[in-house]
Design a protein around this motif. Structure first.
Motif, PDB file in Angstrom:
ATOM      1  N   ARG A 149      37.361  36.603  51.134  1.00  0.00           N
ATOM      2  CA  ARG A 149      38.584  37.411  51.121  1.00  0.00           C
ATOM      3  C   ARG A 149      39.508  36.983  49.984  1.00  0.00           C
ATOM      4  NH1 ARG A 149      38.181  37.079  56.908  1.00  0.00           N
ATOM      5  NH2 ARG A 149      39.509  35.223  56.892  1.00  0.00           N
ATOM      6  N   ALA A 150      39.614  35.662  49.731  1.00  0.00           N
ATOM      7  CA  ALA A 150      40.477  35.190  48.645  1.00  0.00           C
ATOM      8  C   ALA A 150      39.955  35.657  47.286  1.00  0.00           C
ATOM      9  CB  ALA A 150      40.568  33.665  48.685  1.00  0.00           C
ATOM     10  N   GLU A 151      38.636  35.548  47.075  1.00  0.00           N
ATOM     11  CA  GLU A 151      38.077  36.018  45.809  1.00  0.00           C
ATOM     12  C   GLU A 151      38.258  37.521  45.635  1.00  0.00           C
ATOM     13  OE1 GLU A 151      34.063  34.780  45.708  1.00  0.00           O
ATOM     14  OE2 GLU A 151      34.524  32.640  45.386  1.00  0.00           O
ATOM     15  N   ALA A 152      38.077  38.276  46.722  1.00  0.00           N
ATOM     16  CA  ALA A 152      38.270  39.724  46.632  1.00  0.00           C
ATOM     17  C   ALA A 152      39.724  40.062  46.311  1.00  0.00           C
ATOM     18  CB  ALA A 152      37.850  40.385  47.947  1.00  0.00           C
ATOM     19  N   THR A 153      40.668  39.340  46.922  1.00  0.00           N
ATOM     20  CA  THR A 153      42.085  39.582  46.632  1.00  0.00           C
ATOM     21  C   THR A 153      42.407  39.246  45.185  1.00  0.00           C
ATOM     22  OG1 THR A 153      42.627  39.069  48.932  1.00  0.00           O
ATOM     23  CG2 THR A 153      44.428  39.007  47.344  1.00  0.00           C
ATOM     24  N   THR A 154      41.830  38.143  44.667  1.00  0.00           N
ATOM     25  CA  THR A 154      42.068  37.772  43.271  1.00  0.00           C
ATOM     26  C   THR A 154      41.546  38.839  42.319  1.00  0.00           C
ATOM     27  OG1 THR A 154      41.917  35.428  43.871  1.00  0.00           O
ATOM     28  CG2 THR A 154      41.655  35.991  41.552  1.00  0.00           C
ATOM     29  N   GLU A 155      40.328  39.303  42.554  1.00  0.00           N
ATOM     30  CA  GLU A 155      39.761  40.344  41.699  1.00  0.00           C
ATOM     31  C   GLU A 155      40.567  41.635  41.783  1.00  0.00           C
ATOM     32  OE1 GLU A 155      37.311  40.121  39.518  1.00  0.00           O
ATOM     33  OE2 GLU A 155      37.209  37.975  39.940  1.00  0.00           O
ATOM     34  N   GLU A 156      41.016  41.970  42.981  1.00  0.00           N
ATOM     35  CA  GLU A 156      41.819  43.185  43.130  1.00  0.00           C
ATOM     36  C   GLU A 156      43.127  43.071  42.357  1.00  0.00           C
ATOM     37  OE1 GLU A 156      43.715  45.943  46.725  1.00  0.00           O
ATOM     38  OE2 GLU A 156      42.649  44.081  47.167  1.00  0.00           O
ATOM     39  N   ARG A 158      43.677  41.177  39.713  1.00  0.00           N
ATOM     40  CA  ARG A 158      43.385  41.226  38.277  1.00  0.00           C
ATOM     41  C   ARG A 158      43.128  42.660  37.807  1.00  0.00           C
ATOM     42  NH1 ARG A 158      38.865  41.214  35.105  1.00  0.00           N
ATOM     43  NH2 ARG A 158      37.549  41.356  36.956  1.00  0.00           N
ATOM     44  N   LEU A 159      42.327  43.404  38.567  1.00  0.00           N
ATOM     45  CA  LEU A 159      42.043  44.789  38.178  1.00  0.00           C
ATOM     46  C   LEU A 159      43.297  45.651  38.211  1.00  0.00           C
ATOM     47  CD1 LEU A 159      38.622  45.354  39.988  1.00  0.00           C
ATOM     48  CD2 LEU A 159      39.026  44.972  37.555  1.00  0.00           C
ATOM     49  N   THR A 160      44.167  45.405  39.199  1.00  0.00           N
ATOM     50  CA  THR A 160      45.423  46.168  39.266  1.00  0.00           C
ATOM     51  C   THR A 160      46.282  45.891  38.049  1.00  0.00           C
ATOM     52  OG1 THR A 160      45.339  46.085  41.676  1.00  0.00           O
ATOM     53  CG2 THR A 160      47.460  46.586  40.660  1.00  0.00           C
ATOM     54  N   ALA A 161      46.374  44.610  37.640  1.00  0.00           N
ATOM     55  CA  ALA A 161      47.178  44.273  36.459  1.00  0.00           C
ATOM     56  C   ALA A 161      46.619  44.925  35.203  1.00  0.00           C
ATOM     57  CB  ALA A 161      47.230  42.753  36.293  1.00  0.00           C
ATOM     58  N   ALA A 228      42.971  49.358  25.463  1.00  0.00           N
ATOM     59  CA  ALA A 228      43.564  48.593  26.561  1.00  0.00           C
ATOM     60  C   ALA A 228      43.133  47.134  26.447  1.00  0.00           C
ATOM     61  CB  ALA A 228      43.117  49.167  27.901  1.00  0.00           C
ATOM     62  N   PHE A 229      43.813  46.319  27.189  1.00  0.00           N
ATOM     63  CA  PHE A 229      43.485  44.898  27.154  1.00  0.00           C
ATOM     64  C   PHE A 229      42.036  44.704  27.583  1.00  0.00           C
ATOM     65  CE2 PHE A 229      48.067  44.962  28.042  1.00  0.00           C
ATOM     66  CZ  PHE A 229      48.494  44.284  26.916  1.00  0.00           C
ATOM     67  N   SER A 270      38.760  31.387  31.447  1.00  0.00           N
ATOM     68  CA  SER A 270      39.397  32.041  32.587  1.00  0.00           C
ATOM     69  C   SER A 270      38.456  32.018  33.770  1.00  0.00           C
ATOM     70  CB  SER A 270      39.764  33.491  32.249  1.00  0.00           C
ATOM     71  OG  SER A 270      40.287  34.147  33.382  1.00  0.00           O
ATOM     72  N   ALA A 271      38.997  31.614  34.900  1.00  0.00           N
ATOM     73  CA  ALA A 271      38.243  31.602  36.164  1.00  0.00           C
ATOM     74  C   ALA A 271      39.235  31.441  37.293  1.00  0.00           C
ATOM     75  CB  ALA A 271      37.211  30.475  36.189  1.00  0.00           C
ATOM     76  N   SER A 272      38.905  32.020  38.444  1.00  0.00           N
ATOM     77  CA  SER A 272      39.804  31.905  39.585  1.00  0.00           C
ATOM     78  C   SER A 272      39.834  30.475  40.091  1.00  0.00           C
ATOM     79  CB  SER A 272      39.356  32.850  40.703  1.00  0.00           C
ATOM     80  OG  SER A 272      38.097  32.451  41.189  1.00  0.00           O
ATOM     81  N   GLU A 273      40.934  30.159  40.773  1.00  0.00           N
ATOM     82  CA  GLU A 273      41.089  28.799  41.297  1.00  0.00           C
ATOM     83  C   GLU A 273      39.982  28.455  42.281  1.00  0.00           C
ATOM     84  OE1 GLU A 273      42.853  25.067  41.544  1.00  0.00           O
ATOM     85  OE2 GLU A 273      43.201  26.736  40.161  1.00  0.00           O
TER      86      GLU A 273
END
Length: 284
Positions: A149-156, A158-161, A228-229, A270-273
């Motif tokens: 769930r934490a990884e999915a929230t992080t990816e979400e 990042r994609l939103t930003a 885009a970025f 770059s990598a999630s915590e």
């Protein structure tokens, strides 16, 4: 815990033996002397009880004999058959006698259940170990779900930003194109206007005779949209492990996790915590 199965079996056995003896005395006592009927009833109950005792002895030794079990069930069926035959010959209360004719079979079934209980019983230590294993499995599953769930929230996030940044760039490009279009229209109208032509002719003619003025619009070609970025592709677990190991062992003694994470970010990676800490655990 053992009393939960043995007490009902003992009670059902006692009731069944008393009922069988009473029925034999009442039914056969009218056709033969009562001592003979008593012997018949005690024989049925005695055989039933003897085979049951022998079965219990074998069960205590961890053994089993099919012949003894068959004899015990035979005595149970004989007792049940006597009760059924008596119920069918009674003129009154046939249903009531038939309702209790199943007691010998029920007693044998209860002893069977008690035997299965003993065969599958575990010690308190074994039960505690099983509960510990189950609890550990539940804990690991809960941690895995939380990590996913934490990884999915992080990816979400990042994609939103990234999506929002791209949308802002597109809006700026559209607004700029609209502004340039309005300026171009204004210049074109000024170029094609009669008053503007006469004014330019009068000014140009005085400066340079016999030269007609020509006012060309500035060249406005197609513009390239700002991309885009772009994000660097995500590192695989193997690549991430290699980077973490290289940064960690770059100095002696090896760096701590916080120092390694700081240098990892400073190097432009770059990598999630969650992934970075998992790679650290795998390497360290």
């Amino acid at each position: 815990m053992k009393a939960k199965t043995v007490l009902p079996a003992v009670a059902m056995t006692a009731v069944s033996m008393v009922l069988t003896l009473a029925v034999v005395m009442m039914w056969l006592g009218r056709a033969m002397p009562w001592p003979v009927a008593l012997v018949v009833g005690l024989g049925i109950d005695g055989g039933w009880l003897a085979t049951l005792a022998y079965e219990r002895r074998l069960a205590a030794q961890g053994d089993h004999n099919r012949a003894v079990t068959a004899v015990g069930w035979s005595f149970g069926l004989i007792a049940a058959g006597v009760l059924v035959a008596h119920a069918l010959t009674v003129e009154e209360s046939i249903g009531a006698w038939l309702a209790v004719a199943w007691l010998p079979i029920a007693a044998k079934a209860l002893w069977l259940v008690h035997g299965l209980w003993e065969a599958t019983a575990l010690t308190p230590n074994a039960l505690g170990a099983i509960r510990g294993i189950q609890q550990e499995a539940r804990d690991e599953a809960a941690v895995a779900r939380a990590r996913l769930r934490a990884e999915a929230t992080t990816e979400e996030t990042r994609l939103t930003a990234v999506t929002q940044a791209g949308a802002r760039v597109a809006r700026v490009q559209a607004k700029t194109a609209q502004t340039l279009s309005r300026v171009w229209s204004t210049l074109e109208a000024a170029r094609e206007g009669e008053d503007t032509g006469r004014a330019l002719s009068s000014v140009t003619h005085r400066v340079t005779p016999d030269v007609m003025p020509r006012w060309n619009l500035p060249v406005w070609g197609p513009t390239e949209p700002v991309s885009a970025f772009t994000l660097a592709p995500a590192l695989t677990d193997a690549e991430l492990d290699a980077l973490v190991d290289e940064i960690r062992n770059n100095e002696v003694p090896a760096l701590s996790y916080r120092e390694m994470a700081t240098r990892f970010r400073a190097a432009g990676h770059s990598a999630s915590e969650v992934r970075l800490r998992a790679a650290w655990k795998r390497v360290a």
